[in-house]
Scaffold this motif. Structure first.
Motif, short mmCIF file in Angstrom:
data_model
loop_
_atom_site.label_atom_id
_atom_site.label_comp_id
_atom_site.label_asym_id
_atom_site.label_seq_id
_atom_site.Cartn_x
_atom_site.Cartn_y
_atom_site.Cartn_z
N PHE A 268 -56.63 27.79 12.00
CA PHE A 268 -56.01 28.85 11.42
C PHE A 268 -54.78 28.61 11.60
O PHE A 268 -53.76 28.44 10.71
N ALA A 269 -54.42 28.66 12.60
CA ALA A 269 -52.97 28.37 13.38
C ALA A 269 -52.38 27.01 12.62
O ALA A 269 -51.27 27.20 12.26
N TYR A 270 -52.93 25.98 12.77
CA TYR A 270 -52.35 24.57 12.43
C TYR A 270 -52.32 24.56 10.74
O TYR A 270 -51.61 23.72 10.31
N THR A 271 -52.99 25.54 10.10
CA THR A 271 -53.06 25.53 8.53
C THR A 271 -51.61 26.46 8.32
O THR A 271 -50.83 25.72 7.40
N VAL A 272 -51.24 27.48 9.25
CA VAL A 272 -50.08 28.04 8.91
C VAL A 272 -48.93 27.23 9.28
O VAL A 272 -47.80 27.08 8.48
N GLN A 273 -49.02 26.33 10.36
CA GLN A 273 -48.02 25.42 10.67
C GLN A 273 -47.60 24.41 9.64
O GLN A 273 -46.63 24.41 9.32
#
Length: 237
Positions: A12-17
């Motif tokens: 999730f965090a690296y999709t946001v990134q």
């Protein structure tokens, strides 16, 4: 189970990134700290930050604003090492809460009343220096860097990719230091191996999603993320 939960949070965090060009590590950090421990999480995220941001940068290399990237790195790297040095001298949990509070105010202010006036150039240099300092102390200078980047990089593609190039360099420096200190244990390397394919998928998914977001919504999303980062820092510090 702890590793599975971390991998879900990481994805999730690296999709946001990939969508915004920042905020990946700061979203994954609190979850990782609880599940894997601080030292392991920092090592994993620095390695993956270098890999994922480097991948996004290479795929969009023509969108890098090299002039701004040079300015950002010239200031942030110097003050980042100052922050790393201060980290060995000061009890920083109180300062981390203060930083979180400042970030909450910045994010809330820009959501309620978007900035219409440009900050003076000398103020922007101070913002960059503080971003480097906070990066060195807390590994979370992205929220302050965004204040600079929103004003200097008006095109969202340049914004995303120039910030990604910045994190590629900074995460590489941190990963090299962590490797030298022996933090890349067998467990850490195993988690990194699992994270690599997730980072690749997240990078391509985020790149697809960001094309469907208008400039106005992109800026709102950026400020929402800044606000969330501040709240996370207050809650987890």
């Amino acid at each position: 189970m702890e590793k599975v939960l971390f991998l879900a949070a990481f994805f999730f965090a690296y999709t946001v990134q990939a969508i915004t060009g920042f905020a990946g590590n700061i979203f994954a950090m609190p979850v990782g700290t609880m599940l894997l421990g601080l030292e392991s999480t920092v090592s994993v995220l620095n390695a993956m930050g270098f890999f994922a941001c480097g991948l996004l940068t290479v795929l969009n290399i023509k969108s890098v604003n090299w002039r701004e990237l040079g300015k950002i790195l010239a200031v942030m790297v110097v003050f980042m090492f100052v922050g790393i040095w201060l980290d060995t001298l000061m009890p920083l949990h109180v300062l981390l809460k203060v930083y979180g509070a400042v970030i909450v105010v910045i994010g809330a202010k820009n959501l309620i009343r978007p900035q219409t006036k440009f900050l003076p150039e000398w103020v922007l240099w101070i913002v960059l220096a503080l971003a480097g300092l906070i990066q060195g102390m807390f590994v979370s200078g992205g929220a302050l860097l965004v204040i600079y980047a929103v004003q200097k990089l008006r095109d969202r593609q340049q914004f995303r990719i120039t910030l990604s190039a910045t994190w590629t360099v900074l995460n590489f420096i941190y990963a090299a230091v962590a490797f030298q200190q022996g933090h890349f244990t067998g467990d850490v390397v195993q988690i990194i191996v699992f994270c690599i394919p997730l980072a690749v998928i997240a990078t391509f998914l985020g790149s697809k999603l960001q094309k469907r977001i208008s400039q106005e919504k992109f800026l709102k999303l950026t400020y929402v993320l800044i606000l969330c980062i501040g709240v996370l820092l207050l809650v987890t510090s």
